[in-house]
Motif scaffolding. Structure first.
Motif, PDB file in Angstrom:
ATOM      1  N   ARG A 161       0.806  -1.125   0.035  1.00  0.00           N
ATOM      2  CA  ARG A 161      -0.108   0.067   0.027  1.00  0.00           C
ATOM      3  C   ARG A 161       0.843   1.290  -0.217  1.00  0.00           C
ATOM      4  O   ARG A 161       2.148   1.070   0.138  1.00  0.00           O
ATOM      5  N   ILE A 162       0.207   2.379  -0.299  1.00  0.00           N
ATOM      6  CA  ILE A 162       0.945   3.646  -0.311  1.00  0.00           C
ATOM      7  C   ILE A 162       0.301   4.588   0.784  1.00  0.00           C
ATOM      8  O   ILE A 162      -0.928   4.580   0.930  1.00  0.00           O
ATOM      9  N   LEU A 163       1.076   4.914   1.582  1.00  0.00           N
ATOM     10  CA  LEU A 163       0.735   6.132   2.618  1.00  0.00           C
ATOM     11  C   LEU A 163       1.227   7.481   2.267  1.00  0.00           C
ATOM     12  O   LEU A 163       2.225   7.710   2.128  1.00  0.00           O
ATOM     13  N   VAL A 164       0.431   8.499   2.127  1.00  0.00           N
ATOM     14  CA  VAL A 164       0.850   9.753   1.595  1.00  0.00           C
ATOM     15  C   VAL A 164       0.527  10.595   3.099  1.00  0.00           C
ATOM     16  O   VAL A 164      -0.709  10.752   3.557  1.00  0.00           O
ATOM     17  N   LEU A 165       1.414  11.054   3.421  1.00  0.00           N
ATOM     18  CA  LEU A 165       1.570  12.062   4.639  1.00  0.00           C
ATOM     19  C   LEU A 165       1.579  13.714   3.952  1.00  0.00           C
ATOM     20  O   LEU A 165       2.558  14.141   3.351  1.00  0.00           O
ATOM     21  N   ASP A 166       0.202  14.197   3.989  1.00  0.00           N
ATOM     22  CA  ASP A 166       0.186  15.567   3.239  1.00  0.00           C
ATOM     23  C   ASP A 166       0.857  16.790   3.947  1.00  0.00           C
ATOM     24  O   ASP A 166       0.716  16.963   4.783  1.00  0.00           O
ATOM     25  N   ARG A 167       1.547  17.214   2.777  1.00  0.00           N
ATOM     26  CA  ARG A 167       2.275  18.329   3.038  1.00  0.00           C
ATOM     27  C   ARG A 167       1.898  19.498   1.867  1.00  0.00           C
ATOM     28  O   ARG A 167       2.772  19.449   0.832  1.00  0.00           O
ATOM     29  N   PRO A 168       0.634  19.969   2.066  1.00  0.00           N
ATOM     30  CA  PRO A 168       0.108  21.045   0.762  1.00  0.00           C
ATOM     31  C   PRO A 168       1.329  21.964   0.452  1.00  0.00           C
ATOM     32  O   PRO A 168       2.106  22.581   1.280  1.00  0.00           O
ATOM     33  N   GLY A 169       1.369  22.043  -0.845  1.00  0.00           N
ATOM     34  CA  GLY A 169       2.206  22.794  -1.543  1.00  0.00           C
ATOM     35  C   GLY A 169       3.749  22.557  -1.603  1.00  0.00           C
ATOM     36  O   GLY A 169       4.331  23.295  -2.217  1.00  0.00           O
ATOM     37  N   SER A 170       3.973  21.335  -1.127  1.00  0.00           N
ATOM     38  CA  SER A 170       5.390  20.942  -1.224  1.00  0.00           C
ATOM     39  C   SER A 170       5.739  20.502  -2.722  1.00  0.00           C
ATOM     40  O   SER A 170       5.156  19.824  -3.512  1.00  0.00           O
ATOM     41  N   VAL A 171       7.087  21.129  -3.014  1.00  0.00           N
ATOM     42  CA  VAL A 171       7.368  20.722  -4.562  1.00  0.00           C
ATOM     43  C   VAL A 171       8.454  19.685  -4.394  1.00  0.00           C
ATOM     44  O   VAL A 171       8.585  19.331  -5.732  1.00  0.00           O
ATOM     45  N   GLN A 172       8.743  19.006  -3.545  1.00  0.00           N
ATOM     46  CA  GLN A 172       9.369  17.818  -3.508  1.00  0.00           C
ATOM     47  C   GLN A 172       8.548  16.703  -2.897  1.00  0.00           C
ATOM     48  O   GLN A 172       7.853  17.077  -1.874  1.00  0.00           O
TER      49      GLN A 172
ATOM     50  N   ARG B 132       6.116  -6.978  -2.596  1.00  0.00           N
ATOM     51  CA  ARG B 132       4.499  -7.183  -2.302  1.00  0.00           C
ATOM     52  C   ARG B 132       4.338  -7.179  -0.839  1.00  0.00           C
ATOM     53  O   ARG B 132       3.138  -7.081  -0.496  1.00  0.00           O
ATOM     54  N   GLU B 133       5.092  -7.122   0.178  1.00  0.00           N
ATOM     55  CA  GLU B 133       4.823  -6.940   1.462  1.00  0.00           C
ATOM     56  C   GLU B 133       5.418  -5.656   2.023  1.00  0.00           C
ATOM     57  O   GLU B 133       5.535  -5.520   3.263  1.00  0.00           O
ATOM     58  N   SER B 134       5.356  -4.564   1.072  1.00  0.00           N
ATOM     59  CA  SER B 134       5.977  -3.532   1.437  1.00  0.00           C
ATOM     60  C   SER B 134       4.796  -2.248   1.605  1.00  0.00           C
ATOM     61  O   SER B 134       3.786  -2.249   0.912  1.00  0.00           O
ATOM     62  N   VAL B 135       5.406  -1.320   2.105  1.00  0.00           N
ATOM     63  CA  VAL B 135       4.722  -0.057   2.256  1.00  0.00           C
ATOM     64  C   VAL B 135       5.602   1.211   1.902  1.00  0.00           C
ATOM     65  O   VAL B 135       6.705   1.054   1.973  1.00  0.00           O
ATOM     66  N   VAL B 136       4.660   1.938   0.904  1.00  0.00           N
ATOM     67  CA  VAL B 136       5.472   3.237   0.351  1.00  0.00           C
ATOM     68  C   VAL B 136       5.252   4.372   1.116  1.00  0.00           C
ATOM     69  O   VAL B 136       3.904   4.696   0.897  1.00  0.00           O
ATOM     70  N   ILE B 137       5.868   5.087   1.698  1.00  0.00           N
ATOM     71  CA  ILE B 137       5.338   6.353   2.726  1.00  0.00           C
ATOM     72  C   ILE B 137       5.905   7.580   1.691  1.00  0.00           C
ATOM     73  O   ILE B 137       6.865   7.595   1.595  1.00  0.00           O
ATOM     74  N   VAL B 138       5.031   8.435   1.484  1.00  0.00           N
ATOM     75  CA  VAL B 138       5.233   9.630   0.541  1.00  0.00           C
ATOM     76  C   VAL B 138       4.887  10.869   1.452  1.00  0.00           C
ATOM     77  O   VAL B 138       3.686  10.909   1.827  1.00  0.00           O
ATOM     78  N   ALA B 139       5.837  11.668   1.893  1.00  0.00           N
ATOM     79  CA  ALA B 139       5.561  12.746   2.379  1.00  0.00           C
ATOM     80  C   ALA B 139       5.757  13.965   1.323  1.00  0.00           C
ATOM     81  O   ALA B 139       6.637  14.387   0.774  1.00  0.00           O
ATOM     82  N   GLY B 140       4.504  14.471   0.901  1.00  0.00           N
ATOM     83  CA  GLY B 140       4.496  15.464  -0.232  1.00  0.00           C
ATOM     84  C   GLY B 140       2.815  15.839  -0.321  1.00  0.00           C
ATOM     85  O   GLY B 140       1.931  15.680   0.726  1.00  0.00           O
ATOM     86  N   ASP B 141       2.697  16.772  -1.119  1.00  0.00           N
ATOM     87  CA  ASP B 141       1.339  17.187  -1.589  1.00  0.00           C
ATOM     88  C   ASP B 141       0.467  16.126  -2.040  1.00  0.00           C
ATOM     89  O   ASP B 141       0.518  15.830  -3.354  1.00  0.00           O
ATOM     90  N   ALA B 142      -0.691  15.830  -1.329  1.00  0.00           N
ATOM     91  CA  ALA B 142      -1.686  14.930  -1.393  1.00  0.00           C
ATOM     92  C   ALA B 142      -2.482  15.160  -2.738  1.00  0.00           C
ATOM     93  O   ALA B 142      -2.793  14.101  -3.311  1.00  0.00           O
ATOM     94  N   LYS B 143      -2.889  16.386  -2.711  1.00  0.00           N
ATOM     95  CA  LYS B 143      -3.701  16.711  -3.766  1.00  0.00           C
ATOM     96  C   LYS B 143      -3.204  16.774  -5.275  1.00  0.00           C
ATOM     97  O   LYS B 143      -3.889  16.207  -6.227  1.00  0.00           O
ATOM     98  N   GLU B 144      -1.754  16.837  -5.234  1.00  0.00           N
ATOM     99  CA  GLU B 144      -1.149  16.950  -6.626  1.00  0.00           C
ATOM    100  C   GLU B 144      -0.616  15.493  -6.644  1.00  0.00           C
ATOM    101  O   GLU B 144      -0.481  14.987  -8.019  1.00  0.00           O
ATOM    102  N   LEU B 145      -0.553  14.356  -5.776  1.00  0.00           N
ATOM    103  CA  LEU B 145       0.013  13.229  -5.900  1.00  0.00           C
ATOM    104  C   LEU B 145      -0.962  11.984  -6.170  1.00  0.00           C
ATOM    105  O   LEU B 145      -0.519  11.222  -6.651  1.00  0.00           O
TER     106      LEU B 145
END
Length: 450
Positions: free
Chosen positions: A243-254, A415-428
């Protein structure tokens, strides 16, 4: 006009053998020492088993707060540092999941006095309530300050995605849990898990005219033997994998990316095979992920991967920071490199690089008292043999391409992994869902630990 001199030809790497430590039982503790003639700065480390993994769930973070509070010394109000400075000594301490480590680095001719101050700080600190509360507030403030960095935020989120129980919360306990730790709880933890436990004393440096047994008596006193450390495999977090978890950081360019899954415990993993494979994938500058994401695609300044191994479990993680629009493709490109490594194995050039990077630099890696002491601490914490470094070196020298290929198939579990993304959830979110890797969840970072 003088001619330019040619670059000298490199000679064959010098063989390296880790110094054999001596062991002496002192009271209910053990002193492990390495005599390094000419090394006039001595590293002293007290290793106790009161790590974060042993904390009760209602006291998460008490080990780290206690460790910090010891720096206030026997008189309180940060009195330890100036007392050590009078002897040219420095305080060293840290808490890991599996250990509580305190120590000093001191000139050999002042190490007896510095070790006496270490003993006082560990056994009879003031632990004034006002000092403990000040330290607690500093730790909470530091937590949020560090979590404002996207890469740190993503890394601290790994535990809650892979584990249930203690590992689901950061080692520091998280801000909400830390605020619940009172000076009384710190005093109780210190009395039961630190002051009354002898532990193992590591001493490294020029030990001429230094009686290490006497140092042991100073530090151990009449403390009891360290308790047995049970090893129980921790439970897994709920939720679908991958699964993918997005940690929302609005406006983040990275976007900060962490790709993580569980790994075997330290005692269950073949380090030369596992770390050699990890080097090929993302542990060296010439690794496949760095060549793909940095050199070919230009998405990042760098990418790395490693194993975080504990006594009862482990984690394998890949981490990088990329431009926001490239986030989804960075994930699929990473998965493609893992699949290629598992399918095709490694080249002879990659194998040679693994061997060289893990053997040639050993004389430099262990050239200081501090680095030798660090190796001994690891041996104590994980019950490793005294010739662990030599066995590890020999393992890298004989590892084969097929060994690394098997390690990729055995230890990499996309297939047993988690991808964590710290970034702008709306854009991603849309592009992340299109990867097909797994369901996408979005969370407010502050909700993780409150």
């Amino acid at each position: 006009m003088s001619k330019l001199q040619l670059r000298p030809t490199l000679g064959a790497p010098k063989p390296y053998t880790f110094p054999k430590p001596s062991r002496v039982r002192v009271g209910n503790g053990t002193v492990v020492a390495i005599d390094v003639p000419g090394q006039s700065y001595v590293a002293v480390r007290l290793v106790q088993p009161a790590g974060g993994a042993a904390e009760p769930l209602d006291r998460m973070g008490v080990a780290g707060l206690t460790n910090e509070s010891l720096e206030d010394g026997v008189q309180g109000n940060s009195s330890l540092a100036p007392a050590l400075e009078r002897h040219g000594a420095e305080w060293v301490s840290r808490v890991t999941w599996d250990s509580f480590v305190t120590g000093v680095d001191a000139p050999a001719n002042r190490v007896v006095d510095a070790t006496a101050l270490l003993a006082e700080a560990v056994r009879t600190p003031a632990l004034r309530p006002q000092d403990v509360l000040r330290r607690r507030d500093q730790l909470v403030e530091r937590f949020w300050l560090e979590a404002s960095v996207a890469s740190t935020l993503a890394a601290r989120s790994i535990g809650g995605q892979l584990f249930a129980g203690r590992y689901a919360t950061p080692l520091s306990g998280g801000p909400a849990r830390l605020q619940e730790i009172t000076p009384e709880l710190v005093a109780e933890f210190h009395s039961e898990a630190v002051a009354s436990v002898a532990g193992t004393l590591v001493v490294v440096g020029d030990l001429t005219n230094i009686d290490v047994a006497e140092l042991g008596k100073t530090v151990f006193g009449d403390a009891e033997a360290a308790p047995a450390r049970p090893v129980t495999t921790p439970g897994s977090a709920s939720g679908e994998l991958p699964r993918i978890l997005v940690l929302d950081r609005p406006g983040s360019v990275q976007s900060a990316l962490v790709f993580a899954h569980r790994a075997p415990a330290r005692a269950e993993i073949d380090l030369p095979r596992a770390e050699g494979m990890s080097d090929v994938l993302g542990g060296m500058f010439t690794s496949r992920l760095n060549m793909e994401l940095r050199e070919r695609l230009g998405y990042t300044y760098g990418v790395g991967c490693r194993f975080d191994l504990r006594r009862d479990s482990g984690v394998f993680l890949i981490s990088t920071q990329v431009e926001a629009p490239t986030t989804a493709h960075s994930i699929t490109a990473t998965l493609a490199e893992i699949e290629r490594l598992q399918a095709d194995g490694v080249t002879e050039g990659e194998l040679a690089a693994v061997r060289e990077s893990n053997t040639v630099g050993l004389p430099v890696s262990y050239s200081t008292a501090r680095s030798l002491a660090g190796a001994l601490v690891e041996m104590v914490v994980h019950d490793l043999p005294e010739d662990h470094v030599d066995r590890l070196r020999a393992g890298f020298e004989r590892v084969t391409a097929e060994d690394l290929h098997q390690a990729a198939r055995e230890y990499l579990r996309p297939r047993e992994s988690v991808v964590i993304v710290a970034g702008d959830a709306k854009e991603l979110r849309g592009s992340l869902e299109e990867t097909g890797f797994g369901p996408v969840e979005v969370r407010d970072p502050e909700s993780l630990w409150t």
